[in-house]
Design a protein around this motif. Structure first.
Motif, PDB file in Angstrom:
ATOM      1  N   GLY A   1       2.891 -18.925  -9.757  1.00  0.00           N
ATOM      2  CA  GLY A   1       4.127 -18.261 -10.140  1.00  0.00           C
ATOM      3  C   GLY A   1       5.173 -18.258  -9.048  1.00  0.00           C
ATOM      4  N   GLY A   2       4.770 -18.658  -7.841  1.00  0.00           N
ATOM      5  CA  GLY A   2       5.732 -18.838  -6.765  1.00  0.00           C
ATOM      6  C   GLY A   2       6.406 -20.194  -6.891  1.00  0.00           C
ATOM      7  N   TYR A   3       7.083 -20.600  -5.833  1.00  0.00           N
ATOM      8  CA  TYR A   3       7.832 -21.856  -5.864  1.00  0.00           C
ATOM      9  C   TYR A   3       7.569 -22.666  -4.599  1.00  0.00           C
ATOM     10  CZ  TYR A   3      10.219 -19.789  -9.808  1.00  0.00           C
ATOM     11  OH  TYR A   3      10.481 -19.210 -11.025  1.00  0.00           O
ATOM     12  N   VAL A   4       7.708 -23.970  -4.748  1.00  0.00           N
ATOM     13  CA  VAL A   4       7.524 -24.856  -3.600  1.00  0.00           C
ATOM     14  C   VAL A   4       8.470 -24.461  -2.466  1.00  0.00           C
ATOM     15  CG1 VAL A   4       7.783 -27.232  -2.787  1.00  0.00           C
ATOM     16  CG2 VAL A   4       6.588 -26.782  -4.939  1.00  0.00           C
ATOM     17  N   GLY A   5       9.684 -24.053  -2.814  1.00  0.00           N
ATOM     18  CA  GLY A   5      10.642 -23.659  -1.798  1.00  0.00           C
ATOM     19  C   GLY A   5      10.205 -22.468  -0.967  1.00  0.00           C
ATOM     20  N   ASP A   6       9.333 -21.630  -1.523  1.00  0.00           N
ATOM     21  CA  ASP A   6       8.820 -20.486  -0.766  1.00  0.00           C
ATOM     22  C   ASP A   6       8.060 -20.952   0.475  1.00  0.00           C
ATOM     23  OD1 ASP A   6       9.794 -19.094  -2.954  1.00  0.00           O
ATOM     24  OD2 ASP A   6       7.807 -18.699  -3.810  1.00  0.00           O
ATOM     25  N   ILE A   7       7.354 -22.078   0.335  1.00  0.00           N
ATOM     26  CA  ILE A   7       6.552 -22.608   1.437  1.00  0.00           C
ATOM     27  C   ILE A   7       7.463 -23.047   2.586  1.00  0.00           C
ATOM     28  CG2 ILE A   7       4.905 -24.395   2.115  1.00  0.00           C
ATOM     29  CD1 ILE A   7       4.070 -24.479  -0.908  1.00  0.00           C
ATOM     30  N   GLY A   8       8.429 -23.873   2.256  1.00  0.00           N
ATOM     31  CA  GLY A   8       9.330 -24.365   3.284  1.00  0.00           C
ATOM     32  C   GLY A   8      10.111 -23.261   3.967  1.00  0.00           C
ATOM     33  N   ALA A   9      10.488 -22.252   3.208  1.00  0.00           N
ATOM     34  CA  ALA A   9      11.286 -21.171   3.767  1.00  0.00           C
ATOM     35  C   ALA A   9      10.537 -20.429   4.866  1.00  0.00           C
ATOM     36  CB  ALA A   9      11.712 -20.203   2.664  1.00  0.00           C
ATOM     37  N   VAL A  10       9.269 -20.108   4.624  1.00  0.00           N
ATOM     38  CA  VAL A  10       8.522 -19.347   5.633  1.00  0.00           C
ATOM     39  C   VAL A  10       8.139 -20.222   6.820  1.00  0.00           C
ATOM     40  CG1 VAL A  10       7.696 -17.635   3.992  1.00  0.00           C
ATOM     41  CG2 VAL A  10       6.312 -19.679   4.417  1.00  0.00           C
ATOM     42  N   VAL A  11       7.868 -21.510   6.569  1.00  0.00           N
ATOM     43  CA  VAL A  11       7.560 -22.424   7.673  1.00  0.00           C
ATOM     44  C   VAL A  11       8.753 -22.540   8.606  1.00  0.00           C
ATOM     45  CG1 VAL A  11       7.107 -24.835   8.278  1.00  0.00           C
ATOM     46  CG2 VAL A  11       5.802 -23.741   6.435  1.00  0.00           C
ATOM     47  N   GLU A  12       9.923 -22.791   8.042  1.00  0.00           N
ATOM     48  CA  GLU A  12      11.120 -22.952   8.863  1.00  0.00           C
ATOM     49  C   GLU A  12      11.439 -21.664   9.617  1.00  0.00           C
ATOM     50  OE1 GLU A  12      15.483 -24.896   8.307  1.00  0.00           O
ATOM     51  OE2 GLU A  12      14.879 -23.445   6.785  1.00  0.00           O
TER      52      GLU A  12
ATOM     53  N   ALA B   1       7.070 -33.092  -3.876  1.00  0.00           N
ATOM     54  CA  ALA B   1       7.390 -33.136  -2.462  1.00  0.00           C
ATOM     55  C   ALA B   1       7.447 -31.701  -1.945  1.00  0.00           C
ATOM     56  CB  ALA B   1       8.738 -33.830  -2.241  1.00  0.00           C
ATOM     57  N   VAL B   2       6.751 -31.449  -0.844  1.00  0.00           N
ATOM     58  CA  VAL B   2       6.680 -30.089  -0.285  1.00  0.00           C
ATOM     59  C   VAL B   2       7.462 -30.078   1.033  1.00  0.00           C
ATOM     60  CG1 VAL B   2       5.158 -28.226   0.485  1.00  0.00           C
ATOM     61  CG2 VAL B   2       4.425 -29.759  -1.363  1.00  0.00           C
ATOM     62  N   LEU B   3       8.722 -29.678   0.954  1.00  0.00           N
ATOM     63  CA  LEU B   3       9.556 -29.624   2.144  1.00  0.00           C
ATOM     64  C   LEU B   3       9.110 -28.463   3.041  1.00  0.00           C
ATOM     65  CD1 LEU B   3      13.090 -30.177   0.557  1.00  0.00           C
ATOM     66  CD2 LEU B   3      11.474 -31.894   1.413  1.00  0.00           C
ATOM     67  N   HIS B   4       9.319 -28.635   4.337  1.00  0.00           N
ATOM     68  CA  HIS B   4       8.944 -27.589   5.289  1.00  0.00           C
ATOM     69  C   HIS B   4      10.165 -26.809   5.769  1.00  0.00           C
ATOM     70  CE1 HIS B   4       5.634 -30.670   5.651  1.00  0.00           C
ATOM     71  NE2 HIS B   4       5.035 -29.600   5.168  1.00  0.00           N
ATOM     72  N   TYR B   5      11.163 -26.769   4.937  1.00  0.00           N
ATOM     73  CA  TYR B   5      12.382 -25.992   5.156  1.00  0.00           C
ATOM     74  C   TYR B   5      12.971 -25.707   3.782  1.00  0.00           C
ATOM     75  CZ  TYR B   5      14.695 -30.414   4.157  1.00  0.00           C
ATOM     76  OH  TYR B   5      15.115 -31.570   3.551  1.00  0.00           O
ATOM     77  N   GLY B   6      13.943 -24.815   3.705  1.00  0.00           N
ATOM     78  CA  GLY B   6      14.599 -24.587   2.421  1.00  0.00           C
ATOM     79  C   GLY B   6      14.714 -23.116   2.073  1.00  0.00           C
ATOM     80  N   LEU B   7      14.921 -22.867   0.795  1.00  0.00           N
ATOM     81  CA  LEU B   7      15.197 -21.521   0.303  1.00  0.00           C
ATOM     82  C   LEU B   7      14.077 -21.037  -0.606  1.00  0.00           C
ATOM     83  CD1 LEU B   7      18.964 -21.971  -0.638  1.00  0.00           C
ATOM     84  CD2 LEU B   7      18.020 -20.886   1.425  1.00  0.00           C
ATOM     85  N   PRO B   8      13.684 -19.762  -0.482  1.00  0.00           N
ATOM     86  CA  PRO B   8      12.677 -19.222  -1.406  1.00  0.00           C
ATOM     87  C   PRO B   8      13.204 -19.221  -2.834  1.00  0.00           C
ATOM     88  CG  PRO B   8      13.686 -17.467  -0.108  1.00  0.00           C
ATOM     89  CD  PRO B   8      14.174 -18.757   0.476  1.00  0.00           C
TER      90      PRO B   8
END
Length: 253
Positions: A140-151, A179-186
């Protein structure tokens, strides 16, 4: 389309990911001052074959070796060769196995001998970036959540995130969606759904994020020659959270 793995496919992914993790654990004892990156490659190659699998990188789009060995300011895709490891070096070993039709992918940055403070810092921050990225994986989360916390974690520690490379779906193909970016917006990107399997593999630089390719067209390095470190796991989204398929603690031997 983002593949949703069936229960049978998930079991196959568990098997290949266990082998990738086992290979990475095996090679740790051989990472020492004086060893060449080619010797490490050959040990991994033989180990993978002995366990009924193939090394996914070998001949993938022309890559000439069975693992990637990226030393110091090399960010990724370093080609094993006659380079001798020295005291204080850091080296990322990237392992992908192809077992019974499925790929499993993991990597870790090791410190050779006695570490300097810069090496200790970048290795610790990169490991932490992977950890916070994994914690962000929930159905239920989003791929962008991952990148946001990493960055956010990298920037908090005055490090930078390489943007040209990302994590990826994995299964019957070495690289799949998403594609799992390591930056971005939740809250952005594809929704995380049970049965999705992908890698998280942030490449973290001690200096600036800018990179360049060496003439071999594979090896990526930091433009400012700052140290770079990376850790990687293959992750399954479950009904209640996530399963780290390449976690060494799951090997049980």
């Amino acid at each position: 389309m983002i593949p949703i793995k069936t229960p049978q496919e998930i079991e196959s992914m568990r098997a290949t990911c266990r082998l990738a993790a086992r290979t990475l654990r095996m090679i740790e004892a051989h990472i020492r001052v004086g060893v060449t990156t080619l010797a490490l490659n050959d040990l991994c190659h033989d180990f993978i074959l002995a366990h009924g699998a193939l090394p996914s990188p070998l001949n993938y789009k022309g890559f000439p070796k069975s693992i990637c060995t990226s030393v110091n300011h090399q960010v990724c895709h370093g080609i094993p060769g006659d380079r001798v490891l020295r005291d204080g070096d850091i080296i990322n070993i990237d392992i992908t196995t192809h077992l019974d039709g499925f790929h499993g992918d993991t990597s870790r940055t090791f410190i050779v001998g006695m570490p300097g403070p810069k090496a200790e810092k970048i290795v610790a921050v990169a490991r932490e970036c992977l950890a916070v990225g994994i914690e962000a994986v929930v159905p239920g989360g989003y791929v962008g959540d991952i990148g946001a916390v990493v960055e956010a974690h990298a920037l908090k520690n005055r490090c930078s995130v390489v943007r040209e490379y990302c994590g990826h779906g994995i299964g019957r193909q070495f690289h799949e969606e998403p594609a799992v970016l390591h930056y971005g917006l939740p809250g952005t990107g594809p929704e995380l759904r049970p049965g999705m399997i992908f890698t998280i593999e942030p490449m973290i630089n001690l200096g600036k994020a800018a990179i360049r390719h060496l003439p071999d067209r594979w090896t990526v390095v930091t433009r400012d020659h700052s140290l770079s470190a990376q850790f990687e796991h293959t992750i399954l989204v479950t009904d209640t959270g996530r399963e780290v398929l390449t976690a060494p603690e799951l090997l049980g031997d």
